[in-house]
Design a protein around this motif. Structure first.
Motif, PDB file in Angstrom:
ATOM      1  N   ALA A  87     -18.379  54.333 -29.285  1.00  0.00           N
ATOM      2  CA  ALA A  87     -17.310  53.336 -29.211  1.00  0.00           C
ATOM      3  C   ALA A  87     -17.842  51.996 -28.719  1.00  0.00           C
ATOM      4  N   SER A  88     -17.107  50.947 -29.047  1.00  0.00           N
ATOM      5  CA  SER A  88     -17.537  49.576 -28.766  1.00  0.00           C
ATOM      6  C   SER A  88     -17.319  49.187 -27.311  1.00  0.00           C
ATOM      7  N   ALA A  89     -18.175  48.282 -26.836  1.00  0.00           N
ATOM      8  CA  ALA A  89     -17.982  47.543 -25.588  1.00  0.00           C
ATOM      9  C   ALA A  89     -17.653  48.491 -24.421  1.00  0.00           C
ATOM     10  N   VAL A  90     -16.539  48.237 -23.718  1.00  0.00           N
ATOM     11  CA  VAL A  90     -16.203  49.037 -22.535  1.00  0.00           C
ATOM     12  C   VAL A  90     -15.833  50.462 -22.918  1.00  0.00           C
ATOM     13  N   GLY A  91     -15.599  50.705 -24.203  1.00  0.00           N
ATOM     14  CA  GLY A  91     -15.332  52.061 -24.665  1.00  0.00           C
ATOM     15  C   GLY A  91     -16.561  52.948 -24.701  1.00  0.00           C
TER      16      GLY A  91
ATOM     17  N   ILE B 271     -16.334  65.586 -20.950  1.00  0.00           N
ATOM     18  CA  ILE B 271     -16.821  65.555 -19.581  1.00  0.00           C
ATOM     19  C   ILE B 271     -15.847  64.716 -18.762  1.00  0.00           C
ATOM     20  N   GLU B 272     -15.945  64.809 -17.465  1.00  0.00           N
ATOM     21  CA  GLU B 272     -15.084  64.026 -16.586  1.00  0.00           C
ATOM     22  C   GLU B 272     -15.921  63.067 -15.752  1.00  0.00           C
ATOM     23  N   SER B 273     -15.383  61.884 -15.542  1.00  0.00           N
ATOM     24  CA  SER B 273     -16.045  60.859 -14.744  1.00  0.00           C
ATOM     25  C   SER B 273     -14.987  60.039 -14.034  1.00  0.00           C
ATOM     26  N   GLU B 274     -15.317  59.545 -12.858  1.00  0.00           N
ATOM     27  CA  GLU B 274     -14.401  58.665 -12.134  1.00  0.00           C
ATOM     28  C   GLU B 274     -15.045  57.320 -11.841  1.00  0.00           C
ATOM     29  N   ALA B 275     -16.152  57.026 -12.512  1.00  0.00           N
ATOM     30  CA  ALA B 275     -16.856  55.765 -12.273  1.00  0.00           C
ATOM     31  C   ALA B 275     -15.986  54.580 -12.667  1.00  0.00           C
ATOM     32  N   PRO B 276     -16.074  53.474 -11.940  1.00  0.00           N
ATOM     33  CA  PRO B 276     -15.328  52.270 -12.342  1.00  0.00           C
ATOM     34  C   PRO B 276     -15.736  51.824 -13.740  1.00  0.00           C
ATOM     35  N   LEU B 277     -14.793  51.291 -14.482  1.00  0.00           N
ATOM     36  CA  LEU B 277     -15.100  50.788 -15.813  1.00  0.00           C
ATOM     37  C   LEU B 277     -15.946  49.521 -15.721  1.00  0.00           C
ATOM     38  N   ARG B 278     -16.739  49.280 -16.762  1.00  0.00           N
ATOM     39  CA  ARG B 278     -17.511  48.051 -16.839  1.00  0.00           C
ATOM     40  C   ARG B 278     -16.550  46.853 -16.840  1.00  0.00           C
ATOM     41  N   GLU B 279     -16.837  45.852 -16.011  1.00  0.00           N
ATOM     42  CA  GLU B 279     -15.982  44.673 -15.932  1.00  0.00           C
ATOM     43  C   GLU B 279     -16.703  43.462 -16.497  1.00  0.00           C
ATOM     44  N   VAL B 280     -15.999  42.706 -17.314  1.00  0.00           N
ATOM     45  CA  VAL B 280     -16.517  41.478 -17.918  1.00  0.00           C
ATOM     46  C   VAL B 280     -15.520  40.381 -17.588  1.00  0.00           C
ATOM     47  N   GLY B 281     -15.864  39.557 -16.622  1.00  0.00           N
ATOM     48  CA  GLY B 281     -14.945  38.529 -16.160  1.00  0.00           C
ATOM     49  C   GLY B 281     -14.950  37.296 -17.040  1.00  0.00           C
ATOM     50  N   LEU B 282     -14.037  36.392 -16.753  1.00  0.00           N
ATOM     51  CA  LEU B 282     -13.960  35.144 -17.497  1.00  0.00           C
ATOM     52  C   LEU B 282     -15.163  34.265 -17.157  1.00  0.00           C
TER      53      LEU B 282
ATOM     54  N   MET C 171      -9.761  41.295 -29.815  1.00  0.00           N
ATOM     55  CA  MET C 171     -10.084  41.589 -28.424  1.00  0.00           C
ATOM     56  C   MET C 171      -9.004  41.078 -27.499  1.00  0.00           C
ATOM     57  N   ILE C 172      -8.601  41.916 -26.563  1.00  0.00           N
ATOM     58  CA  ILE C 172      -7.707  41.461 -25.504  1.00  0.00           C
ATOM     59  C   ILE C 172      -8.502  41.427 -24.215  1.00  0.00           C
ATOM     60  N   GLY C 173      -8.376  40.314 -23.492  1.00  0.00           N
ATOM     61  CA  GLY C 173      -9.091  40.143 -22.235  1.00  0.00           C
ATOM     62  C   GLY C 173      -8.175  39.594 -21.165  1.00  0.00           C
ATOM     63  N   ASP C 174      -8.767  39.253 -20.035  1.00  0.00           N
ATOM     64  CA  ASP C 174      -7.982  38.791 -18.897  1.00  0.00           C
ATOM     65  C   ASP C 174      -7.212  37.507 -19.211  1.00  0.00           C
TER      66      ASP C 174
ATOM     67  N   PHE D 122      -9.626  46.183 -29.358  1.00  0.00           N
ATOM     68  CA  PHE D 122     -10.441  46.628 -28.228  1.00  0.00           C
ATOM     69  C   PHE D 122     -10.180  45.747 -27.018  1.00  0.00           C
ATOM     70  N   GLY D 123     -10.388  46.324 -25.836  1.00  0.00           N
ATOM     71  CA  GLY D 123     -10.134  45.608 -24.593  1.00  0.00           C
ATOM     72  C   GLY D 123     -11.416  45.444 -23.805  1.00  0.00           C
ATOM     73  N   MET D 124     -11.618  44.249 -23.257  1.00  0.00           N
ATOM     74  CA  MET D 124     -12.812  43.983 -22.457  1.00  0.00           C
ATOM     75  C   MET D 124     -12.466  42.933 -21.419  1.00  0.00           C
ATOM     76  N   GLY D 125     -12.525  43.326 -20.152  1.00  0.00           N
ATOM     77  CA  GLY D 125     -12.179  42.397 -19.095  1.00  0.00           C
ATOM     78  C   GLY D 125     -12.474  42.995 -17.738  1.00  0.00           C
ATOM     79  N   THR D 126     -11.542  42.813 -16.819  1.00  0.00           N
ATOM     80  CA  THR D 126     -11.708  43.320 -15.468  1.00  0.00           C
ATOM     81  C   THR D 126     -10.655  44.391 -15.187  1.00  0.00           C
ATOM     82  N   LYS D 127     -10.703  44.913 -13.975  1.00  0.00           N
ATOM     83  CA  LYS D 127      -9.734  45.935 -13.568  1.00  0.00           C
ATOM     84  C   LYS D 127      -8.306  45.451 -13.775  1.00  0.00           C
ATOM     85  N   ARG D 128      -8.102  44.159 -13.602  1.00  0.00           N
ATOM     86  CA  ARG D 128      -6.770  43.583 -13.816  1.00  0.00           C
ATOM     87  C   ARG D 128      -6.283  43.841 -15.239  1.00  0.00           C
ATOM     88  N   LEU D 129      -7.158  43.651 -16.223  1.00  0.00           N
ATOM     89  CA  LEU D 129      -6.794  43.907 -17.613  1.00  0.00           C
ATOM     90  C   LEU D 129      -6.485  45.378 -17.824  1.00  0.00           C
TER      91      LEU D 129
END
Length: 431
Positions: free
Chosen positions: A31-35, A178-189, A240-243, A270-277
């Motif tokens: 999958a692309s980007a943060v996916g 599989i299971e993971s609880e790692a924070p998602l990759r964040e791409v800020g403005l 793409m949807i972002g912050d 697809f979505g790429m941004g920060t935790k806020r997004l």
């Protein structure tokens, strides 16, 4: 729910066991980007020496992986559908390949077998009460690949939003998870400089209340977003949807009330941004995530009246050709969805396709507006498709105009230091 939970437990694996599904000669579509699923990719990289002739295809890899080098290429070779910073050097070094394509057509490549996908790996939200996961961060071509794949492997993470739209997969379709609880990759403005802010102001003047927006990725499209907070009833139909777009939604500028196609809905692939997004995407009834052959198909996106498509380029010549993906003959990124949305805007009733660029590069020593594209430059938006071109010096409207009129418009928005040179070049080209 109990049957779905039983299947879930039966298919739960360690990352090492899940990646054991990959066989010699397979193509793994990621999958692309943060996916992209980091734990699965790390596990796959760890067993690369035991694999042979595996291809890993991806559109926008964000994280360098251990298999991304020349020594690993006989084991796992990267096949890129768009060059990102993670693999740009690999194309030059020979361990990564680039496939030219329009973003909207990748699902068709998958269904025709022109893009193989024996294994699909993607991030996914936790399973709901009906046995469904949301592939919210990247349904783009992932959904088409899931239809065709031999094995689907999910990295399930509670930080992945559960979004609505055509982005769901049932536990019965899954081979392993599989299971993971790692924070998602964040791409800020990005930081916006004065030139980018000025371009954003020019573009904002072209955007009217009630328009539907598509914005590409980059600092200038983000600079545009920052100027639109005072608009009313904007709609969103984008890739793409972002912050930045979430900021417009929260400010009240985006309501979608005047959209004639899927009114009230924000549509993206697809979505790429920060935790806020990612938090804003979760179970948001105004947002739908769809495959890219829906979001980017010009015939579909163009059903939005007053569609405004805003994308960046690296160079434009006096004919109106836009080179957005290479530095001369050297590929830098990819076509992505730029051509898709420029054509969609041209089909749209009241639509406007806008190409943005700073007038110069390298400290004002190089003009980005040139007589002809640098030899070997890959054309992303053709002279027949281009509509508006915007630099910090103003707006050039090219569509429907003669070549000579285009040259005059573009020279007027070039950096003043290069205008005389461009006028002389235009005369030599009979423009």
């Amino acid at each position: 729910m109990s049957a779905a939970l039983d299947q879930y437990r039966q298919k739960l694996r360690t990352p090492q066991d899940a990646t054991a599904l990959v066989r010699d000669g397979d193509t793994v579509l990621v999958a692309s980007a943060v996916g992209e699923p980091p734990a699965l990719l790390q596990a796959l990289a760890a067993r690369r020496a035991e694999l042979n002739d595996v291809t890993l295809s991806q559109l926008l890899p964000l994280s360098p992986q251990a298999y991304m080098d020349v020594d690993s290429a006989p084991h796992i070779r990267h096949r890129s559908l768009f060059l990102s910073a993670a693999v740009r050097a690999g194309f030059k070094a020979g361990w990564a390949d680039l496939v030219p394509c329009h973003f909207s057509e990748i699902p068709r490549l998958v269904r025709r077998g022109e893009q193989r996908c024996e294994v699909v790996m993607t991030m996914a939200s936790p399973m709901d009460a009906h046995g469904y996961f949301s592939i919210s961060l990247s349904p783009d071509f992932t959904m088409a690949a899931i239809e065709r794949t031999r094995d689907l492997v999910l990295e399930v993470n509670p930080n992945v939003p559960y979004a609505f739209g055509n982005c769901h997969v049932h536990i019965s379709q899954v081979s392993a998870l599989i299971e993971s609880e790692a924070p998602l990759r964040e791409v800020g403005l990005p930081q916006i400089n004065e030139i980018q802010r000025t371009i954003g102001l020019h573009v904002a003047e072209l955007v009217k209340d009630g328009d539907t927006l598509q914005l590409g990725y980059g600092s200038i499209p983000d600079a545009v977003v920052m100027q639109l907070g005072g608009k009313k009833d904007l709609g969103i139909h984008t890739e793409m949807i972002g912050d930045g777009l979430i900021s417009l939604l929260e400010s009240g500028a985006v309501t979608g009330r005047r959209k004639n196609f899927l009114p009230g809905k924000i549509v993206a692939t697809f979505g790429m941004g920060t935790k806020r997004l990612y938090q804003a995407m979760d179970r948001n009834p105004t947002l739908e995530m769809h495959p890219v052959d829906f979001t980017n198909d010009p015939a579909i996106a163009g059903q939005n009246d007053n569609l405004v498509a805003i994308n960046a380029t690296l160079q434009v010549d006096l004919f109106g050709q836009c080179g957005s993906e290479s530095l001369g003959p050297n590929p830098y990124s990819g076509t992505g969805g730029q051509t898709d949305f420029i054509r969609a805007a041209n089909r749209s009733n009241g639509g406007r396709g806008i190409i943005v660029l700073p007038s110069t590069a390298k400290g004002d020593t190089i003009s980005r507006i040139v007589p002809t594209l640098t030899p070997g430059t890959l054309v992303s938006t053709s002279k027949n498709d281009v509509n508006y071109v915007v630099s910090e010096y103003g707006v050039a409207q090219l569509r429907g105009k003669s070549l000579r009129a285009r040259a005059r418009e573009l020279i007027a928005i070039a950096h003043p230091a290069f205008r005389d040179e461009l006028r002389a070049a235009a005369r030599s080209l009979s423009l």
